[in-house]
Design a protein around this motif. Sequence first.
Motif, PDB file in Angstrom:
ATOM      1  N   GLU C  27       0.838  -1.206   0.000  1.00 29.25           N
ATOM      2  CA  GLU C  27       0.000   0.000   0.000  1.00 29.25           C
ATOM      3  C   GLU C  27       0.871   1.253   0.000  1.00 29.25           C
ATOM      4  OE1 GLU C  27      -4.088  -1.129   2.455  1.00 29.25           O
ATOM      5  OE2 GLU C  27      -2.988   0.679   2.936  1.00 29.25           O
ATOM      6  N   MET C  28       1.943   1.228   0.801  1.00 29.98           N
ATOM      7  CA  MET C  28       2.855   2.381   0.850  1.00 29.98           C
ATOM      8  C   MET C  28       3.500   2.613  -0.518  1.00 29.98           C
ATOM      9  SD  MET C  28       4.865   1.629   4.435  1.00 29.98           S
ATOM     10  CE  MET C  28       3.932   1.035   5.873  1.00 29.98           C
ATOM     11  N   ILE C  29       3.902   1.524  -1.173  1.00 32.18           N
ATOM     12  CA  ILE C  29       4.510   1.640  -2.500  1.00 32.18           C
ATOM     13  C   ILE C  29       3.494   2.242  -3.469  1.00 32.18           C
ATOM     14  CG2 ILE C  29       5.311   0.271  -4.481  1.00 32.18           C
ATOM     15  CD1 ILE C  29       6.743  -1.579  -2.441  1.00 32.18           C
ATOM     16  N   ASN C  30       2.253   1.774  -3.385  1.00 29.18           N
ATOM     17  CA  ASN C  30       1.213   2.316  -4.270  1.00 29.18           C
ATOM     18  C   ASN C  30       0.991   3.809  -4.000  1.00 29.18           C
ATOM     19  OD1 ASN C  30      -0.902   1.358  -6.315  1.00 29.18           O
ATOM     20  ND2 ASN C  30      -2.098   2.621  -4.918  1.00 29.18           N
ATOM     21  N   ASP C  31       0.966   4.186  -2.721  1.00 29.58           N
ATOM     22  CA  ASP C  31       0.819   5.606  -2.364  1.00 29.58           C
ATOM     23  C   ASP C  31       1.992   6.420  -2.910  1.00 29.58           C
ATOM     24  OD1 ASP C  31      -1.434   4.880  -0.945  1.00 29.58           O
ATOM     25  OD2 ASP C  31      -0.536   5.159   1.029  1.00 29.58           O
ATOM     26  N   CYS C  32       3.174   5.848  -2.821  1.00 33.66           N
ATOM     27  CA  CYS C  32       4.383   6.524  -3.323  1.00 33.66           C
ATOM     28  C   CYS C  32       4.268   6.753  -4.832  1.00 33.66           C
ATOM     29  CB  CYS C  32       5.608   5.663  -2.971  1.00 33.66           C
ATOM     30  SG  CYS C  32       7.146   6.219  -3.702  1.00 33.66           S
ATOM     31  N   VAL C  33       3.834   5.743  -5.556  1.00 28.10           N
ATOM     32  CA  VAL C  33       3.687   5.866  -7.013  1.00 28.10           C
ATOM     33  C   VAL C  33       2.597   6.890  -7.354  1.00 28.10           C
ATOM     34  CG1 VAL C  33       3.092   4.636  -9.145  1.00 28.10           C
ATOM     35  CG2 VAL C  33       4.541   3.530  -7.435  1.00 28.10           C
ATOM     36  N   GLU C  34       1.498   6.845  -6.581  1.00 23.30           N
ATOM     37  CA  GLU C  34       0.414   7.818  -6.820  1.00 23.30           C
ATOM     38  C   GLU C  34       0.911   9.254  -6.598  1.00 23.30           C
ATOM     39  OE1 GLU C  34      -3.361   6.870  -5.004  1.00 23.30           O
ATOM     40  OE2 GLU C  34      -4.199   8.847  -5.455  1.00 23.30           O
ATOM     41  N   ALA C  35       1.700   9.453  -5.547  1.00 18.93           N
ATOM     42  CA  ALA C  35       2.266  10.789  -5.276  1.00 18.93           C
ATOM     43  C   ALA C  35       3.251  11.191  -6.380  1.00 18.93           C
ATOM     44  CB  ALA C  35       2.954  10.806  -3.910  1.00 18.93           C
ATOM     45  N   PHE C  36       4.056  10.234  -6.832  1.00 14.96           N
ATOM     46  CA  PHE C  36       5.042  10.481  -7.891  1.00 14.96           C
ATOM     47  C   PHE C  36       4.343  10.962  -9.169  1.00 14.96           C
ATOM     48  CE2 PHE C  36       7.639   8.304 -11.341  1.00 14.96           C
ATOM     49  CZ  PHE C  36       8.656   9.247 -11.368  1.00 14.96           C
ATOM     50  N   GLU C  40       5.001  14.837  -9.518  1.00 14.18           N
ATOM     51  CA  GLU C  40       6.211  15.016 -10.326  1.00 14.18           C
ATOM     52  C   GLU C  40       5.986  14.855 -11.824  1.00 14.18           C
ATOM     53  OE1 GLU C  40       8.998  16.076  -9.174  1.00 14.18           O
ATOM     54  OE2 GLU C  40       8.681  15.831  -7.018  1.00 14.18           O
ATOM     55  N   LEU C  41       5.025  14.014 -12.198  1.00 12.23           N
ATOM     56  CA  LEU C  41       4.857  13.725 -13.626  1.00 12.23           C
ATOM     57  C   LEU C  41       3.717  14.521 -14.254  1.00 12.23           C
ATOM     58  CD1 LEU C  41       5.367   9.835 -13.672  1.00 12.23           C
ATOM     59  CD2 LEU C  41       7.098  11.640 -13.763  1.00 12.23           C
ATOM     60  N   GLY C  42       2.977  15.258 -13.404  1.00 12.49           N
ATOM     61  CA  GLY C  42       1.879  16.067 -13.952  1.00 12.49           C
ATOM     62  C   GLY C  42       0.784  15.203 -14.563  1.00 12.49           C
ATOM     63  N   CYS C  43       0.590  14.041 -14.019  1.00 10.42           N
ATOM     64  CA  CYS C  43      -0.341  13.071 -14.603  1.00 10.42           C
ATOM     65  C   CYS C  43      -0.916  12.285 -13.430  1.00 10.42           C
ATOM     66  CB  CYS C  43       0.488  12.185 -15.545  1.00 10.42           C
ATOM     67  SG  CYS C  43      -0.420  10.854 -16.305  1.00 10.42           S
ATOM     68  N   SER C  44      -1.945  12.851 -12.791  1.00  7.74           N
ATOM     69  CA  SER C  44      -2.442  12.246 -11.551  1.00  7.74           C
ATOM     70  C   SER C  44      -3.186  10.944 -11.813  1.00  7.74           C
ATOM     71  CB  SER C  44      -3.373  13.226 -10.847  1.00  7.74           C
ATOM     72  OG  SER C  44      -4.614  13.265 -11.516  1.00  7.74           O
ATOM     73  N   PHE C  45      -3.212  10.099 -10.803  1.00  5.01           N
ATOM     74  CA  PHE C  45      -3.985   8.854 -10.874  1.00  5.01           C
ATOM     75  C   PHE C  45      -5.463   9.163 -11.154  1.00  5.01           C
ATOM     76  CE2 PHE C  45      -1.734   5.001  -8.743  1.00  5.01           C
ATOM     77  CZ  PHE C  45      -0.617   5.203  -9.530  1.00  5.01           C
ATOM     78  N   VAL C  46      -5.942  10.284 -10.621  1.00  7.49           N
ATOM     79  CA  VAL C  46      -7.335  10.663 -10.876  1.00  7.49           C
ATOM     80  C   VAL C  46      -7.555  10.849 -12.377  1.00  7.49           C
ATOM     81  CG1 VAL C  46      -9.104  12.438 -10.503  1.00  7.49           C
ATOM     82  CG2 VAL C  46      -7.642  11.727  -8.600  1.00  7.49           C
ATOM     83  N   ARG C 124       6.373  10.338 -20.898  1.00  9.35           N
ATOM     84  CA  ARG C 124       7.677   9.707 -21.168  1.00  9.35           C
ATOM     85  C   ARG C 124       8.810  10.671 -20.826  1.00  9.35           C
ATOM     86  NH1 ARG C 124       6.300   5.405 -24.528  1.00  9.35           N
ATOM     87  NH2 ARG C 124       8.470   4.912 -24.927  1.00  9.35           N
ATOM     88  N   ALA C 125       8.627  11.923 -21.239  1.00  4.48           N
ATOM     89  CA  ALA C 125       9.672  12.932 -20.999  1.00  4.48           C
ATOM     90  C   ALA C 125       9.843  13.162 -19.496  1.00  4.48           C
ATOM     91  CB  ALA C 125       9.299  14.239 -21.704  1.00  4.48           C
ATOM     92  N   ALA C 126       8.717  13.238 -18.798  1.00  9.75           N
ATOM     93  CA  ALA C 126       8.790  13.465 -17.347  1.00  9.75           C
ATOM     94  C   ALA C 126       9.455  12.274 -16.656  1.00  9.75           C
ATOM     95  CB  ALA C 126       7.390  13.716 -16.793  1.00  9.75           C
ATOM     96  N   LEU C 127       9.107  11.075 -17.121  1.00  9.96           N
ATOM     97  CA  LEU C 127       9.706   9.864 -16.534  1.00  9.96           C
ATOM     98  C   LEU C 127      11.222   9.828 -16.748  1.00  9.96           C
ATOM     99  CD1 LEU C 127       7.043   7.177 -17.501  1.00  9.96           C
ATOM    100  CD2 LEU C 127       7.868   7.620 -15.170  1.00  9.96           C
ATOM    101  N   GLU C 128      11.674  10.311 -17.896  1.00 13.16           N
ATOM    102  CA  GLU C 128      13.115  10.301 -18.218  1.00 13.16           C
ATOM    103  C   GLU C 128      13.927  11.019 -17.136  1.00 13.16           C
ATOM    104  OE1 GLU C 128      15.075   8.807 -20.127  1.00 13.16           O
ATOM    105  OE2 GLU C 128      13.804   8.005 -21.711  1.00 13.16           O
ATOM    106  N   THR C 129      13.322  12.065 -16.569  1.00 12.95           N
ATOM    107  CA  THR C 129      13.989  12.862 -15.534  1.00 12.95           C
ATOM    108  C   THR C 129      14.336  12.034 -14.299  1.00 12.95           C
ATOM    109  OG1 THR C 129      12.419  14.543 -16.244  1.00 12.95           O
ATOM    110  CG2 THR C 129      13.804  15.092 -14.365  1.00 12.95           C
ATOM    111  N   PHE C 130      13.569  10.990 -14.086  1.00  9.60           N
ATOM    112  CA  PHE C 130      13.773  10.154 -12.894  1.00  9.60           C
ATOM    113  C   PHE C 130      14.433   8.823 -13.244  1.00  9.60           C
ATOM    114  CE2 PHE C 130      10.660  13.223 -11.689  1.00  9.60           C
ATOM    115  CZ  PHE C 130      11.033  13.552 -10.401  1.00  9.60           C
ATOM    116  N   ARG C 131      14.961   8.777 -14.443  1.00  9.69           N
ATOM    117  CA  ARG C 131      15.610   7.559 -14.929  1.00  9.69           C
ATOM    118  C   ARG C 131      16.831   7.251 -14.059  1.00  9.69           C
ATOM    119  NH1 ARG C 131      14.999   3.529 -19.196  1.00  9.69           N
ATOM    120  NH2 ARG C 131      14.769   5.020 -20.904  1.00  9.69           N
TER     121      ARG C 131
END
Lengths: 138, 138, 138, 138
Positions: C27-36, C40-46, C124-131
């Motif tokens: 659950e914590m990992i899922n929350d972390c990904v949702e926050a990420f 950070e990615l400008g693409c909310s789970f909502v 994809r571009a936003a994800l690259e930043t955290f590569r």
Amino acid sequence: MTFVFPQDILFKHCDPAGIVFFPRYFEMINDCVEAFFGQELGCSFVDIHKFGGIPTAEISAKFSAPSRHGDRLEIRLKCTKIGNASVGLVFDAICGDELRFAAKSALVFVSKEGKPQRLPTALRAALETFRGDVVSDE
Amino acid sequence: MTFVFPQDILFKHCDPAGIVFFPRYFEMINDCVEAFFGQELGCSFVDIHKFGGIPTAEISAKFSAPSRHGDRLEIRLKCTKIGNASVGLVFDAICGDELRFAAKSALVFVSKEGKPQRLPTALRAALETFRGDVVSDE
Amino acid sequence: MTFVFPQDILFKHCDPAGIVFFPRYFEMINDCVEAFFGQELGCSFVDIHKFGGIPTAEISAKFSAPSRHGDRLEIRLKCTKIGNASVGLVFDAICGDELRFAAKSALVFVSKEGKPQRLPTALRAALETFRGDVVSDE
Amino acid sequence: MTFVFPQDILFKHCDPAGIVFFPRYFEMINDCVEAFFGQELGCSFVDIHKFGGIPTAEISAKFSAPSRHGDRLEIRLKCTKIGNASVGLVFDAICGDELRFAAKSALVFVSKEGKPQRLPTALRAALETFRGDVVSDE
């Protein structure tokens, strides 16, 4: 004073109908109480559980409007009763100006063996600060 | 008639104090209601959610004795109220001859848009079978 | 860059042995990904769930040391793979200088019907930043 | 032999996308292991936690197809490794003839202080009965 606990509605909280699964609200209430004790009363749940516990003895909630993924709630807590070993709390959760739920709980301060213990003096004093002017129905 | 739902207390239900974490009790109550609708009322939660939902509008519980890992509970459900769109239920959870909690809830039958819907006739009839002789305080 | 997600270990996370119940870590990992995604990615789970979803297709974790109530963890996330429709992530959770768990997951971007969808270009571009410079074992 | 654990997908397990929220799968796996130890190995989690614990040290899962509310899964468990203090398990979850997930875990038998303990002889013998012919990748 009122203790205000911000609570984002996350993916994990929601059910197939797209709204908060109500047992998750009780987790939020528990988190709110844990934060209240640790941040405001100087008596963290970690410390309390070294010597005993503070289980919820009763709780009721009325869910007046559904909450959805992405909503930002504010859970507002007041203390309505400071008994010998028990604490009465009330909660309102709002999103914008809409009430989402109102709840009321009673916690009991107990020893490791589960016997009710008198609330420590410092804790009573801290709780007084958050005393609401609710005319209790108890 | 009373609907009886067996519930083992598993590792996942318990907290560091070794007793059931109270939000888990509300999951158990929800599971009990889901089983009741599917097994006894001929109206499964899966079917209900195709057309709408049946959210819990209010619930209260009094936890009179703690439950521990390995306990075998029996949650006993009765129907106390059959409104136009709402259902009132009461629950007793016992372990041996000890009451662990008593709870009361109100569910509302709603459309996909969240509008209250009249309970279908067949569902009302099935609910009548589980009508308790509780003198409701509502 | 690394996304850092603070995670307090609360009462609700812990089991009768006094340590985090491992499904709660997920659950914590899922929350972390949702926050990420939201922060950070400008693409909310909502937003994602308006058009489809981003379910976890696989995940593995190694729990190297137990976490206890009151611990403050930092979950550190990096992106290790950006596929056509999938994202590979790695996580380290530390408390002070002790590693508590390391995990690795693969998410798939899907339509409402569950069909894999090409990751949007901005994402994809936003994800690259955290590569991360992880030499993947895949 | 294979231990078979029936698992209905309930309302509480599912997310706003209408499929099982993956951390709930890990709860199911934990429930399956608890049932396996109690029902088949003669060594209940309740008994184990009197003397220590059997935490999950690592786990991985691949979710090959989504599960929905109302699905009836069968989680099939085999033992792949019996170490000095550790046990390796594999799980397949099927619905009809469709694989929903495959998982692999390692548990460690520990004392109250968290020190690895040699698995009791009777437990080793019971585990042997469920030994799978999996060629482990460890």
